[in-house]
Design a protein around this motif. Sequence first.
Motif, PDB file in Angstrom:
ATOM      1  N   SER A   1     -12.603 152.514   3.182  1.00  0.00           N
ATOM      2  CA  SER A   1     -12.497 153.389   2.012  1.00  0.00           C
ATOM      3  C   SER A   1     -13.742 154.261   1.866  1.00  0.00           C
ATOM      4  N   LYS A   2     -14.909 153.690   2.101  1.00  0.00           N
ATOM      5  CA  LYS A   2     -16.141 154.457   2.003  1.00  0.00           C
ATOM      6  C   LYS A   2     -16.210 155.528   3.084  1.00  0.00           C
ATOM      7  N   LEU A   3     -15.753 155.175   4.280  1.00  0.00           N
ATOM      8  CA  LEU A   3     -15.759 156.171   5.360  1.00  0.00           C
ATOM      9  C   LEU A   3     -14.812 157.324   5.042  1.00  0.00           C
ATOM     10  N   TYR A   4     -13.666 156.997   4.461  1.00  0.00           N
ATOM     11  CA  TYR A   4     -12.711 158.049   4.102  1.00  0.00           C
ATOM     12  C   TYR A   4     -13.281 158.938   3.008  1.00  0.00           C
ATOM     13  N   LEU A   5     -14.011 158.322   2.089  1.00  0.00           N
ATOM     14  CA  LEU A   5     -14.642 159.097   1.036  1.00  0.00           C
ATOM     15  C   LEU A   5     -15.663 160.077   1.613  1.00  0.00           C
ATOM     16  N   LEU A   6     -16.421 159.609   2.618  1.00  0.00           N
ATOM     17  CA  LEU A   6     -17.388 160.492   3.282  1.00  0.00           C
ATOM     18  C   LEU A   6     -16.679 161.623   4.009  1.00  0.00           C
ATOM     19  N   LYS A   7     -15.570 161.316   4.669  1.00  0.00           N
ATOM     20  CA  LYS A   7     -14.799 162.345   5.386  1.00  0.00           C
ATOM     21  C   LYS A   7     -14.248 163.385   4.418  1.00  0.00           C
ATOM     22  N   SER A   8     -13.781 162.928   3.263  1.00  0.00           N
ATOM     23  CA  SER A   8     -13.160 163.852   2.309  1.00  0.00           C
ATOM     24  C   SER A   8     -14.173 164.684   1.548  1.00  0.00           C
ATOM     25  N   SER A   9     -15.440 164.313   1.633  1.00  0.00           N
ATOM     26  CA  SER A   9     -16.445 165.028   0.853  1.00  0.00           C
ATOM     27  C   SER A   9     -16.810 166.375   1.432  1.00  0.00           C
ATOM     28  N   SER A  10     -16.416 166.652   2.668  1.00  0.00           N
ATOM     29  CA  SER A  10     -16.801 167.917   3.296  1.00  0.00           C
ATOM     30  C   SER A  10     -15.682 168.400   4.206  1.00  0.00           C
ATOM     31  N   PRO A  11     -15.336 169.670   4.150  1.00  0.00           N
ATOM     32  CA  PRO A  11     -14.309 170.203   5.074  1.00  0.00           C
ATOM     33  C   PRO A  11     -14.803 170.258   6.517  1.00  0.00           C
ATOM     34  N   PHE A  12     -16.100 170.145   6.723  1.00  0.00           N
ATOM     35  CA  PHE A  12     -16.631 170.203   8.082  1.00  0.00           C
ATOM     36  C   PHE A  12     -16.556 168.846   8.801  1.00  0.00           C
ATOM     37  N   VAL A  13     -16.102 167.771   8.118  1.00  0.00           N
ATOM     38  CA  VAL A  13     -16.015 166.444   8.722  1.00  0.00           C
ATOM     39  C   VAL A  13     -14.574 166.192   9.132  1.00  0.00           C
ATOM     40  N   GLU A  14     -14.362 165.915  10.405  1.00  0.00           N
ATOM     41  CA  GLU A  14     -13.027 165.609  10.911  1.00  0.00           C
ATOM     42  C   GLU A  14     -12.750 164.111  10.901  1.00  0.00           C
ATOM     43  N   ASN A  15     -13.755 163.296  11.197  1.00  0.00           N
ATOM     44  CA  ASN A  15     -13.560 161.840  11.214  1.00  0.00           C
ATOM     45  C   ASN A  15     -14.927 161.172  11.109  1.00  0.00           C
ATOM     46  N   VAL A  16     -14.939 159.944  10.573  1.00  0.00           N
ATOM     47  CA  VAL A  16     -16.141 159.135  10.459  1.00  0.00           C
ATOM     48  C   VAL A  16     -15.848 157.766  11.048  1.00  0.00           C
ATOM     49  N   LYS A  17     -16.716 157.312  11.950  1.00  0.00           N
ATOM     50  CA  LYS A  17     -16.540 156.014  12.589  1.00  0.00           C
ATOM     51  C   LYS A  17     -17.747 155.132  12.318  1.00  0.00           C
ATOM     52  N   LEU A  18     -17.437 153.823  12.130  1.00  0.00           N
ATOM     53  CA  LEU A  18     -18.490 152.827  11.905  1.00  0.00           C
ATOM     54  C   LEU A  18     -18.352 151.740  12.963  1.00  0.00           C
ATOM     55  N   TYR A  19     -19.404 151.499  13.704  1.00  0.00           N
ATOM     56  CA  TYR A  19     -19.379 150.500  14.771  1.00  0.00           C
ATOM     57  C   TYR A  19     -20.220 149.306  14.333  1.00  0.00           C
ATOM     58  N   ILE A  20     -19.572 148.101  14.440  1.00  0.00           N
ATOM     59  CA  ILE A  20     -20.233 146.852  14.055  1.00  0.00           C
ATOM     60  C   ILE A  20     -20.372 145.999  15.315  1.00  0.00           C
ATOM     61  N   PRO A  21     -21.579 145.932  15.898  1.00  0.00           N
ATOM     62  CA  PRO A  21     -21.755 145.179  17.153  1.00  0.00           C
ATOM     63  C   PRO A  21     -21.412 143.691  17.013  1.00  0.00           C
ATOM     64  N   SER A  22     -21.693 143.096  15.833  1.00  0.00           N
ATOM     65  CA  SER A  22     -21.429 141.660  15.682  1.00  0.00           C
ATOM     66  C   SER A  22     -19.943 141.349  15.744  1.00  0.00           C
ATOM     67  N   LEU A  23     -19.076 142.308  15.338  1.00  0.00           N
ATOM     68  CA  LEU A  23     -17.629 142.119  15.415  1.00  0.00           C
ATOM     69  C   LEU A  23     -17.045 142.762  16.677  1.00  0.00           C
ATOM     70  N   ASP A  24     -17.900 143.503  17.365  1.00  0.00           N
ATOM     71  CA  ASP A  24     -17.464 144.211  18.562  1.00  0.00           C
ATOM     72  C   ASP A  24     -16.219 145.057  18.275  1.00  0.00           C
ATOM     73  N   ARG A  25     -16.288 145.787  17.178  1.00  0.00           N
ATOM     74  CA  ARG A  25     -15.170 146.644  16.823  1.00  0.00           C
ATOM     75  C   ARG A  25     -15.688 147.805  15.995  1.00  0.00           C
ATOM     76  N   SER A  26     -14.842 148.803  15.780  1.00  0.00           N
ATOM     77  CA  SER A  26     -15.215 149.982  15.016  1.00  0.00           C
ATOM     78  C   SER A  26     -14.194 150.228  13.927  1.00  0.00           C
ATOM     79  N   ILE A  27     -14.643 150.903  12.904  1.00  0.00           N
ATOM     80  CA  ILE A  27     -13.784 151.284  11.793  1.00  0.00           C
ATOM     81  C   ILE A  27     -13.929 152.794  11.632  1.00  0.00           C
ATOM     82  N   ASN A  28     -12.810 153.522  11.437  1.00  0.00           N
ATOM     83  CA  ASN A  28     -12.912 154.961  11.168  1.00  0.00           C
ATOM     84  C   ASN A  28     -12.152 155.301   9.901  1.00  0.00           C
ATOM     85  N   ALA A  29     -12.361 156.495   9.439  1.00  0.00           N
ATOM     86  CA  ALA A  29     -11.784 156.886   8.162  1.00  0.00           C
ATOM     87  C   ALA A  29     -10.282 157.069   8.242  1.00  0.00           C
ATOM     88  N   ASN A  30      -9.744 157.273   9.445  1.00  0.00           N
ATOM     89  CA  ASN A  30      -8.318 157.545   9.573  1.00  0.00           C
ATOM     90  C   ASN A  30      -7.511 156.286   9.870  1.00  0.00           C
TER      91      ASN A  30
END
Length: 553
Positions: free
Chosen positions: A72-101
């Motif tokens: 939800s926070k990543l989507y909020l960051l993406k929606s805050s600017s028309p210049f942002v197409e996607n936001v990704k968050l990588y968590i090494p401890s979970l070995d996975r990523s989260i994106n706004a989409n």
Amino acid sequence: MNQSGQEVVQKQISESMASRVHFYLTSLETELTRLTRLKLEYVNDDDLLLLATVPNQLNDYERTRALLSAKSKLYLLKSSSPFVENVKLYIPSLDRSINANNFDSAMPPEELEGILNPAHMKSPIFGMGEKLLMSGVYPDAVYAGRPPVLAIEIQLSRPEILRSLSSMAEGEGGGALWMDTGGQWQIASGVEDSLLAAFGEALRGELLNDSGESGQYRLESAGIDYFGASEYSPLLGTTLAVFVPAETVLEPLNKHRNWIWGESLVALLLAVVFSYWIYRFIHKPMRRLITSFRRVEMGDLSVRLYHGNQDEFNYVYNHFNHMLERIQELIHEVYEQQIRSQQSELKQLQSQINPHFFYNTFFILQGLVRMREHEVAERMLHHLSGYFQFITRSGAEQVSLLAEMKHAWSYVEIQNIRFAGTVTAELEPIPQGWEASMVPRLIVQPLIENAYAHGLENKLAEGMLRVSFREEGEDRLVIGVEDNGESLDEEQLNALRRTLALAEEAMETTGILNVHRRLQLNYGPAFGIEVSRSELGGLKVLLMIRREEGRQP
């Protein structure tokens, strides 16, 4: 004026383009600075750090809830600017990523390597393929020296950036370019591939202004001239530029210039026609009249002028012809009388030779005979016979300069015998080419006689007489006669100058004045005699004559 106006308009266009580039670059800096600040806030968010550091201490519900909150926070960051197409968050401890989409099970290795690259973390924006990315990690691997526990990637929207660049370029054929100064990535709008390389090379070369000021220039590519303006952003490490074809911008000015040229050609044609009319009806007749006056000035009285038109020039020409006819009649009437009068005056002046010299000469000759100085007497008789032969010669009024100087030297030789070595005479040779020049008879000997009579007669020793020559041009010769007599004062010298200046009014003409008057009658008022103080101390007489060949009878 047209050229100056065009330069002013070009300058205003360049300044307008630079202002537009500065506005758009400032907007980009503001937006990307805000995203950079949000990126730092996200990598330092307590909830995200909790999820990244102690995921094993959370149960499945808490972990899922934390992942949804992060998305939800990543989507909020993406929606805050028309210049942002996607936001990704990588968590090494979970070995996975989260994106706004959506949820990703794993981040592609190349992207993960890119956001963890220390070189990319130093740059606000970096390119990876067709993507423009911004990255951040916690803790900062560059300074902490350990693997990150959290990494975030912001992918900028290329379509939105292209739309903004398109709004910068005005008119058909214009374009805009946003590029990394290191040459890793660039985004261009409205610029063909053939021009993109040229524009990029120009911006990276001398036209790239990395001082933060606007750069304005002209660029030619593929035979097309462009106006360009660019500005470098130290904050983003990028350069923003816009290009507009000069033909599109200057088309109204070119039309105006064509009108100016057309009007100028018409005005030039009218000026040529009017000038020809002036030349034919005014300048040409006037030039003929001036040319005729010059011919008359040179002595040609046979000039006649004729004019076909019945205008003012016809009147002037007729009176000019009448004037010349009248002048010829007057010359014909007075010419013979003037020549006779001049010849009579010349003969009268020539006959006024002072006979005092003859008396002294015969007295000295008588003394030599009594003292039985036969050899000296014979030499004196030789020079005296030549002297008498010259002055009693009839017929010729003019002689060669060589004959005149021989006569003068005979006189000097007679005087040397008379003064018995108390006077030294120096006679320079006649300049080459002047020996045959015709001069009036008895013009040098009277000057020498004057030097002996008034300057050297009272010298008991070391008397000096000098006769010199100086050429002035090709047809003028100055003969100098000077002595070292001591009897001449300034008052006498000035009186002699006044007498020469009033030679025509003098009642009696003998000696120097005699020669001066004869020379002026023969050569004109520009010739004659000048007197001054000699360097030897006595009188210096300068006699000026003109070269005249072939007048000997």
